[in-house]
Design a protein around this motif. Structure first.
Motif, mmCIF file in Angstrom:
data_model
loop_
_atom_site.group_PDB
_atom_site.id
_atom_site.type_symbol
_atom_site.label_atom_id
_atom_site.label_comp_id
_atom_site.label_asym_id
_atom_site.label_seq_id
_atom_site.Cartn_x
_atom_site.Cartn_y
_atom_site.Cartn_z
ATOM 1 N N ARG A 294 0.788 -1.141 -0.086
ATOM 2 C CA ARG A 294 0.021 -0.125 0.051
ATOM 3 C C ARG A 294 1.009 1.195 -0.021
ATOM 4 N NH1 ARG A 294 -4.681 -1.264 -1.910
ATOM 5 N NH2 ARG A 294 -5.693 0.527 -0.989
ATOM 6 N N ASP A 295 2.109 1.266 0.668
ATOM 7 C CA ASP A 295 2.938 2.464 0.710
ATOM 8 C C ASP A 295 4.123 2.460 -0.501
ATOM 9 O OD1 ASP A 295 4.324 0.284 1.627
ATOM 10 O OD2 ASP A 295 5.128 1.147 3.625
ATOM 11 N N ALA A 296 3.817 1.390 -1.389
ATOM 12 C CA ALA A 296 4.752 1.404 -2.360
ATOM 13 C C ALA A 296 4.790 2.473 -3.426
ATOM 14 C CB ALA A 296 4.678 0.030 -3.215
ATOM 15 N N ASN A 297 3.527 3.290 -3.661
ATOM 16 C CA ASN A 297 3.672 4.291 -4.451
ATOM 17 C C ASN A 297 2.935 5.628 -3.644
ATOM 18 O OD1 ASN A 297 4.254 5.386 -7.123
ATOM 19 N ND2 ASN A 297 1.817 5.617 -7.255
ATOM 20 N N LEU A 298 3.195 6.693 -4.054
ATOM 21 C CA LEU A 298 2.508 7.966 -3.432
ATOM 22 C C LEU A 298 1.178 8.015 -3.520
ATOM 23 C CD1 LEU A 298 5.029 10.652 -4.444
ATOM 24 C CD2 LEU A 298 4.806 9.565 -2.019
ATOM 25 N N GLY A 299 0.677 7.529 -4.691
ATOM 26 C CA GLY A 299 -0.674 7.553 -5.056
ATOM 27 C C GLY A 299 -1.323 6.433 -5.797
ATOM 28 N N VAL A 300 -2.743 6.432 -5.824
ATOM 29 C CA VAL A 300 -3.488 5.684 -6.962
ATOM 30 C C VAL A 300 -4.923 6.332 -7.053
ATOM 31 C CG1 VAL A 300 -4.232 4.259 -4.784
ATOM 32 C CG2 VAL A 300 -4.391 3.161 -7.167
ATOM 33 N N LEU A 301 -5.286 6.060 -8.316
ATOM 34 C CA LEU A 301 -6.576 6.740 -8.683
ATOM 35 C C LEU A 301 -7.748 5.697 -8.262
ATOM 36 C CD1 LEU A 301 -5.725 8.172 -12.225
ATOM 37 C CD2 LEU A 301 -5.877 9.422 -9.903
ATOM 38 N N PRO A 302 -8.806 6.494 -7.665
ATOM 39 C CA PRO A 302 -9.855 5.350 -7.470
ATOM 40 C C PRO A 302 -10.714 4.919 -8.765
ATOM 41 C CG PRO A 302 -10.570 7.508 -7.041
ATOM 42 C CD PRO A 302 -9.015 7.583 -7.267
ATOM 43 N N TYR A 303 -11.230 3.994 -8.865
ATOM 44 C CA TYR A 303 -11.889 3.279 -9.953
ATOM 45 C C TYR A 303 -13.083 4.360 -10.279
ATOM 46 C CZ TYR A 303 -15.007 0.387 -12.691
ATOM 47 O OH TYR A 303 -16.131 -0.228 -13.372
ATOM 48 N N GLU A 304 -13.476 5.029 -9.290
ATOM 49 C CA GLU A 304 -14.801 5.762 -9.821
ATOM 50 C C GLU A 304 -14.294 7.223 -10.335
ATOM 51 O OE1 GLU A 304 -15.604 3.309 -6.651
ATOM 52 O OE2 GLU A 304 -13.950 4.786 -6.626
ATOM 53 N N CYS A 305 -13.096 7.569 -10.477
ATOM 54 C CA CYS A 305 -12.654 8.572 -11.171
ATOM 55 C C CYS A 305 -12.600 8.272 -12.796
ATOM 56 C CB CYS A 305 -11.498 9.108 -10.683
ATOM 57 S SG CYS A 305 -10.030 8.418 -11.135
ATOM 58 N N LEU A 306 -12.722 7.014 -13.099
ATOM 59 C CA LEU A 306 -12.855 6.813 -14.618
ATOM 60 C C LEU A 306 -14.235 7.195 -15.059
ATOM 61 C CD1 LEU A 306 -11.054 3.286 -14.468
ATOM 62 C CD2 LEU A 306 -9.959 5.388 -14.976
ATOM 63 N N ALA A 307 -14.235 8.167 -15.996
ATOM 64 C CA ALA A 307 -15.459 8.556 -16.456
ATOM 65 C C ALA A 307 -16.593 7.633 -17.268
ATOM 66 C CB ALA A 307 -15.414 10.075 -17.206
ATOM 67 N N THR A 308 -17.878 7.663 -16.657
ATOM 68 C CA THR A 308 -18.545 6.838 -17.445
ATOM 69 C C THR A 308 -19.103 7.752 -18.605
ATOM 70 O OG1 THR A 308 -20.613 7.500 -16.082
ATOM 71 C CG2 THR A 308 -19.398 5.599 -15.243
ATOM 72 N N GLU A 309 -20.004 7.079 -19.310
ATOM 73 C CA GLU A 309 -20.577 7.757 -20.275
ATOM 74 C C GLU A 309 -21.327 8.905 -19.946
ATOM 75 O OE1 GLU A 309 -22.564 7.296 -24.957
ATOM 76 O OE2 GLU A 309 -21.661 5.550 -23.909
ATOM 77 N N GLN A 310 -22.182 8.754 -18.943
ATOM 78 C CA GLN A 310 -23.124 9.610 -18.272
ATOM 79 C C GLN A 310 -22.140 10.543 -17.937
ATOM 80 O OE1 GLN A 310 -23.255 6.358 -17.748
ATOM 81 N NE2 GLN A 310 -24.975 6.056 -18.988
ATOM 82 N N MET A 311 -21.097 10.634 -17.513
ATOM 83 C CA MET A 311 -19.949 11.679 -16.744
ATOM 84 C C MET A 311 -19.660 12.375 -17.930
ATOM 85 S SD MET A 311 -17.896 9.430 -13.973
ATOM 86 C CE MET A 311 -18.589 8.743 -12.393
ATOM 87 N N LEU A 312 -19.360 11.688 -19.018
ATOM 88 C CA LEU A 312 -18.832 12.400 -20.031
ATOM 89 C C LEU A 312 -19.841 13.301 -20.472
ATOM 90 C CD1 LEU A 312 -16.795 9.675 -21.811
ATOM 91 C CD2 LEU A 312 -15.864 11.310 -20.621
ATOM 92 N N GLU A 313 -20.983 13.161 -20.730
ATOM 93 C CA GLU A 313 -22.019 14.098 -21.165
ATOM 94 C C GLU A 313 -22.181 15.091 -20.239
ATOM 95 O OE1 GLU A 313 -25.515 11.172 -20.942
ATOM 96 O OE2 GLU A 313 -24.978 10.169 -22.943
ATOM 97 N N LYS A 314 -22.088 14.980 -18.914
ATOM 98 C CA LYS A 314 -22.285 16.288 -18.206
ATOM 99 C C LYS A 314 -20.971 17.073 -18.062
ATOM 100 C CE LYS A 314 -25.093 13.754 -14.734
ATOM 101 N NZ LYS A 314 -25.365 12.810 -13.287
ATOM 102 N N LEU A 315 -20.094 16.693 -18.483
ATOM 103 C CA LEU A 315 -18.773 17.480 -18.467
ATOM 104 C C LEU A 315 -19.017 19.169 -19.287
ATOM 105 C CD1 LEU A 315 -15.749 15.142 -18.773
ATOM 106 C CD2 LEU A 315 -16.014 16.661 -17.043
ATOM 107 N N PRO A 316 -19.635 19.113 -20.266
ATOM 108 C CA PRO A 316 -19.871 18.022 -21.358
ATOM 109 C C PRO A 316 -18.729 17.682 -22.172
ATOM 110 C CG PRO A 316 -20.553 20.083 -22.045
ATOM 111 C CD PRO A 316 -19.833 20.327 -20.925
ATOM 112 N N LEU A 317 -18.524 16.425 -22.638
ATOM 113 C CA LEU A 317 -17.427 16.232 -23.673
ATOM 114 C C LEU A 317 -17.800 16.927 -25.084
ATOM 115 C CD1 LEU A 317 -14.775 14.667 -23.561
ATOM 116 C CD2 LEU A 317 -16.151 12.745 -24.748
#
Length: 283
Positions: free
Chosen positions: A131-154
């Protein structure tokens, strides 16, 4: 004179002690700070090295806890041998950031260990880092879904950012080997729905070694804290060229011109690839 020298020495000694305490406190505070989104993406983006393929990837934490390394599928398929090296970063005992290279198996008995998307240039592989091998990791939730891309909007003209390791086998942008940040904008249209538009273009310089790097957009800002949020909207898959042939009396050849257009695979396919890995028992 002797008294003046003695007093000066005492003042210097006090300054050194106080200064050391301040420095130590600052390092401790820096180590405990919660990074903003831009720093978090920078920490999670890693350099991948192998005799056959040197490129970019980024770490994502699965909902069930383990981590996966995400990159372009052609990055993994070009690798020679059974393993690659991933350049992680951690904090040393003095609070400074240091490189933390880790070996990752990519094949076992001639069998590929990564999960590849059936149609898109995306692949993920499970990594068993501490867990401490790297400074950070991205949560799965930050990978945009199609609905998120629509709201940005892309849409064309949207400002986006990317991280990568251009010409990673011969160029280091910094001694610690963190990814190099790039700024561009969405250049193509239409973008949605994703199934009908499996790639899009970003007006951004990209080079060999950038493949697999995250492309992300800022989503909102907390007006009270100034904290910025965002989403990973895709990864770098390639770049566009224009080839110009020439023919002379005694010579012929071809010039290759970079167009400054990066080819991006949408984040929806990254999610689908991770979901395939979890469904196959790779979680």
């Amino acid at each position: 004179m002797r008294q003046h020298h003695c007093a000066a020495f005492v003042l210097w000694l006090i300054w050194q002690v106080v200064g050391l305490g301040v420095t130590t406190q600052l390092r401790a505070e820096q180590a405990s700070e919660t990074p903003g989104f831009l720093t978090q993406v920078t920490w999670a983006t890693v350099k991948i090295t192998n005799p056959g393929s040197t490129a970019t990837g980024f770490l994502v934490e699965l909902p069930s806890g383990p981590w996966v390394l995400v990159s372009a599928a052609h990055v993994f398929s070009s690798m020679k041998g059974d393993q690659c090296t991933v350049i992680l970063h951690r904090r040393g005992d003095d609070g400074r950031i240091v490189k933390n290279p880790q070996t990752v198996p990519v094949r076992r008995e001639n069998k590929d260990l990564w999960e590849k998307h059936p149609t898109a240039d995306v692949a993920v592989i499970r990594v068993d880092f501490e867990r401490d091998a790297n400074l950070g990791v991205l949560p799965y939730e930050c990978l945009a879904t199609e609905q998120m891309l629509e709201k940005l909007p892309l849409e064309p003209g949207l400002i986006v950012r990317a991280l990568g390791f251009p010409h990673a086998n011969i160029f280091n942008g910094n001694p610690e080997e963190f990814g190099i940040a790039r700024l561009g904008c969405i250049a193509s249209y239409p973008l949605l729905p994703i199934k009908e538009n499996p790639r899009f273009l970003v007006d951004m310089n990209t080079f060999e070694g950038d493949s697999g790097g995250p492309v992300f957009a800022l989503a909102s800002e907390n007006k009270e804290t100034g904290a910025v949020a965002g989403y990973v909207i895709g990864l770098v898959s390639g770049q566009h060229f224009v080839d110009e042939e020439f023919k002379l009396i005694y010579q012929s050849g071809k010039f290759r011109h970079r167009m400054g257009l990066a080819i991006i695979v949408p984040s929806v396919f990254i999610r689908e690839t991770i979901d395939r890995l979890m469904a196959s028992g790779g979680n």
